[in-house]
Design a protein around this motif. Structure first.
Motif, PDB file in Angstrom:
ATOM      1  N   VAL A  15     -16.283  -0.235   1.399  1.00 16.84           N
ATOM      2  CA  VAL A  15     -15.228  -0.995   0.197  1.00 16.84           C
ATOM      3  C   VAL A  15     -16.468  -2.809   0.156  1.00 16.84           C
ATOM      4  O   VAL A  15     -16.793  -3.709   0.938  1.00 16.84           O
ATOM      5  N   THR A  16     -16.731  -3.280  -0.856  1.00 16.67           N
ATOM      6  CA  THR A  16     -18.005  -3.827  -1.382  1.00 16.67           C
ATOM      7  C   THR A  16     -17.105  -5.536  -2.130  1.00 16.67           C
ATOM      8  O   THR A  16     -17.854  -6.622  -2.065  1.00 16.67           O
ATOM      9  N   GLY A  17     -15.846  -5.634  -2.617  1.00 20.97           N
ATOM     10  CA  GLY A  17     -15.320  -5.931  -3.082  1.00 20.97           C
ATOM     11  C   GLY A  17     -13.713  -5.547  -3.391  1.00 20.97           C
ATOM     12  O   GLY A  17     -13.576  -4.850  -3.252  1.00 20.97           O
ATOM     13  N   LYS A  27     -10.409  -3.395   3.171  1.00 20.31           N
ATOM     14  CA  LYS A  27     -10.919  -4.013   3.459  1.00 20.31           C
ATOM     15  C   LYS A  27     -11.945  -4.452   2.869  1.00 20.31           C
ATOM     16  O   LYS A  27     -12.986  -3.549   3.459  1.00 20.31           O
ATOM     17  N   ILE A  28     -12.549  -5.268   2.665  1.00 18.65           N
ATOM     18  CA  ILE A  28     -14.316  -5.515   2.634  1.00 18.65           C
ATOM     19  C   ILE A  28     -14.926  -5.920   3.667  1.00 18.65           C
ATOM     20  O   ILE A  28     -14.426  -5.730   5.005  1.00 18.65           O
ATOM     21  N   LEU A  84     -10.094  -3.089  -5.914  1.00 18.87           N
ATOM     22  CA  LEU A  84     -11.314  -2.902  -4.691  1.00 18.87           C
ATOM     23  C   LEU A  84     -12.294  -2.182  -5.749  1.00 18.87           C
ATOM     24  O   LEU A  84     -12.841  -1.402  -7.072  1.00 18.87           O
TER      25      LEU A  84
END
Length: 196
Positions: A15-17, A27-28, A84
């Motif tokens: 997850v990058t954003g 979550k990030i 996301l």
């Protein structure tokens, strides 16, 4: 369940954003490992799976994205309002991220010409498709008037071939002849990348 043993590589999703509330609570920095493109982790978001499948399918068959810092990765956005962003990457046999640096000669999109052909007909087709019917498309363009359900099933192959995938198990690795109509499997298509 035992670990999956396949000829396909494992994939890593990060997850990058995060741009909204995720029902799965991602979550990030969260990382998910897929056993291969056919085996998502338990309780995996099906919306993400739908958007992600063409990307992980393409990466699994050696596609490259020359505009990326790592050509063997791609960003994918959640289809539920873009809440996301995930980075999809291929893992090598040692579990390390496979890296092929950005192509310094990349000048912009290079859409590939592809032929979609009916190779088998096992029953009635609402669109009247029959063996030998052919359509040409370039890149990721929709084929005007083409059956939406069939195009949906063909899209992962079109996406993969457009970015250089090779189907090592086919007589011609620049094609795949198992793209099947979701309506009873009545029509089977072959998709071929045409080198120009």
């Amino acid at each position: 369940m035992d670990e999956v043993k396949t000829p396909f590589p494992k994939l890593k999703l990060t997850v990058t954003g995060v741009f909204g509330e995720c029902y799965h609570g991602y979550k990030i920095g969260d990382e998910l490992i897929l056993g291969d493109f056919t085996h998502p982790p338990k309780h995996f978001c099906l919306g993400l799976a739908h958007a992600l499948f063409p990307v992980i399918y393409a990466l699994s068959f050696a596609a490259m994205f020359p505009f990326r810092d790592n050509q063997r990765s791609l960003l994918v956005t959640c289809p539920d309002g873009g809440k996301l962003e995930f980075k999809a990457e291929i893992l090598d046999k040692d579990g390390k991220i496979q890296v092929i640096p950005k192509n310094p000669d990349f000048k912009g999109p290079n859409p590939k010409k592809m032929i979609v052909e009916v190779v088998k007909s096992n029953g009635k087709c609402t669109f009247g498709y029959k063996v030998g019917d052919k359509w040409e498309t370039t890149g990721l363009k929709c084929i005007p008037g083409f059956c939406g359900a069939a195009f949906h099933c063909a899209f992962p192959a079109l996406f993969a071939l457009n970015f250089g995938a090779k189907f090592f198990f086919m007589d011609n690795p620049d094609s795949i002849d198992t793209v099947t109509c979701p309506d009873g499997g009545n029509i089977i298509f072959k998709i071929t990348r045409v080198e120009e």
